[in-house]
Write an enzyme that holds these catalytic residues in place. Structure first.
Site, PDB file in Angstrom:
ATOM      1  N   LYS A 249       1.876  -7.067  -3.768  1.00 13.51           N
ATOM      2  CA  LYS A 249       0.506  -7.310  -4.256  1.00 13.51           C
ATOM      3  C   LYS A 249       0.571  -7.581  -5.649  1.00 13.51           C
ATOM      4  CE  LYS A 249      -2.290  -7.053  -0.748  1.00 13.51           C
ATOM      5  NZ  LYS A 249      -2.505  -8.393   0.113  1.00 13.51           N
TER       6      LYS A 249
ATOM      7  N   TYR B 178       4.526  -2.419  -0.674  1.00  8.60           N
ATOM      8  CA  TYR B 178       3.166  -3.103  -0.555  1.00  8.60           C
ATOM      9  C   TYR B 178       2.700  -3.201  -2.088  1.00  8.60           C
ATOM     10  CZ  TYR B 178      -1.954  -3.766   0.511  1.00  8.60           C
ATOM     11  OH  TYR B 178      -3.154  -4.433   0.407  1.00  8.60           O
TER      12      TYR B 178
ATOM     13  N   SER C 124      -5.385  -6.642  -4.113  1.00  2.50           N
ATOM     14  CA  SER C 124      -5.771  -5.190  -3.728  1.00  2.50           C
ATOM     15  C   SER C 124      -5.725  -4.524  -5.217  1.00  2.50           C
ATOM     16  CB  SER C 124      -4.701  -4.627  -2.850  1.00  2.50           C
ATOM     17  OG  SER C 124      -4.862  -3.190  -2.906  1.00  2.50           O
TER      18      SER C 124
ATOM     19  N   ILE D 292      -9.849  -6.807   7.531  1.00  3.43           N
ATOM     20  CA  ILE D 292     -10.288  -7.707   6.649  1.00  3.43           C
ATOM     21  C   ILE D 292     -10.379  -9.199   7.188  1.00  3.43           C
ATOM     22  CG2 ILE D 292     -10.417  -8.894   4.382  1.00  3.43           C
ATOM     23  CD1 ILE D 292      -9.409  -6.324   3.234  1.00  3.43           C
TER      24      ILE D 292
END
Length: 333
Positions: free
Chosen positions: A155, A151, A138, A14
């Site tokens: 987030k 993760y 996310s 990204i």
């Protein structure tokens, strides 16, 4: 005057696609990541598209390195207009198979890296009373899934941190803005270089979108930062709605499907992963923006397109609600 944009995680995925987008706009693009191979290739692309690149190798987990990036960026290009936090790392494994050192590293990069970037950006933006910070979030920061506990935790932390900061900026009447662009599953190279203990090759949970879809969402959030967050991809919005209305049902659904849906039929990648060291030290090791799932990835998102047009927001919300209903029905089946 060309805007100055700092992008962390700019060597691939990204971040790389976002760097290209700002290159087309003729921006001054400060490219931050650990891997110099990917950074140099990204710089060539930005320059070819009309932008002015500045390569800054740095580990965002180290606040001193991030601060040094900000100093060099303003010395070279002047005031930073937009700071985009996008760098991350992760481990695919059940929680009990992730070591304390690995979990700490993921948290330091994926969460504290955003905190470090935000701190250095604010240090310069607050005295000028202008500037925008975009956190690349996310759907997994709203709804956790199995095999990605480190993760998902990071987030979620980004969302909490950013919400607190936003209220502080509102309290002081600041013209500095911070927003979050919440992403769906994206076809990035991370699935080829991630640390994994799965029996099969990891993959994003379908439907999968191309990095350019995500990059357009990031740029739109930077251009219109007054909203606290933007959802990119219909699945992101549907997941959020389903989690709000039927979280327990979603837990059971993900417990049943979340392991297989994150693995292909191929054997897992062999060789070096990027958790502690970059895999693209050399220029020949450049991985670009796309991962290995081009054939099954969407180049467009109708939801993201609707979200960029205020008049269509109500329509988009209605369709997303229908998507959430469909998700709920699948959970119950």
């Amino acid at each position: 005057m060309s805007p100055t944009v700092v992008i962390t995680g700019a060597s691939a995925g990204i971040g790389r696609a976002t760097a290209r987008l700002y290159g087309r706009r003729g921006a001054n693009v400060v490219l931050v990541a650990r891997g110099e191979g990917g950074l140099r290739a990204a710089a060539d692309e930005v320059a070819a598209l009309g932008g002015r690149p500045l390569v800054q190798p740095a580990d965002v987990a180290d606040p001193a390195q991030v601060e040094a990036v900000a100093e060099v960026a303003e010395k070279e290009f002047g005031p930073i207009d937009v700071w985009i936090n996008c760098a991350f790392s992760t481990v695919f494994a059940p929680f009990e198979e992730i070591t304390a050192e690995e979990f700490k590293r993921v948290t330091e990069v994926t969460y504290l890296g955003f905190v470090n970037g935000t701190r250095s950006a604010l240090k310069r933006m607050l005295p000028r009373d202008r500037g925008t910070i975009v956190q690349v979030g996310s759907a997994l920061g709203e709804r956790s899934i199995p095999l990605q506990s480190a993760y998902c935790g990071a987030k979620h932390a980004i969302n909490g941190f950013t919400s607190s900061l936003r209220t502080e900026l509102l309290h002081r009447g600041s013209n500095v803005h911070v927003t979050v662009a919440q992403m769906p599953a994206v076809n990035t190279p991370q699935f080829d270089w991630v640390r994994t203990r799965l029996s099969k090759h990891p993959m994003p949970v379908p439907p999968i979108y191309q990095p350019e879809v995500a990059a357009r969402g990031v740029a739109y959030a930077a251009d219109h930062p007054r909203r606290k967050q933007y959802y990119v991809g219909a699945t992101t919005l549907a997941t959020v709605w389903a989690n709000r209305f039927v979280p327990a049902l979603l837990d059971r659904y993900l417990a049943r499907t979340g392991f297989d849906s994150q693995q292909t039929d191929r054997i897992p990648p062999a060789g070096q992963d990027n958790l502690f060291e970059p895999v693209d030290r050399e220029r020949a090791a450049d991985h670009g923006a796309h991962g290995a799932f081009d054939d099954s990835s969407h180049a467009r998102s109708w939801q993201a397109t609707l979200a960029r047009h205020p008049a269509a927001t109500a329509v988009g919300a209605g369709v997303a609600a229908l998507g959430a209903v469909g998700t709920i029905r699948r959970l119950a089946s």
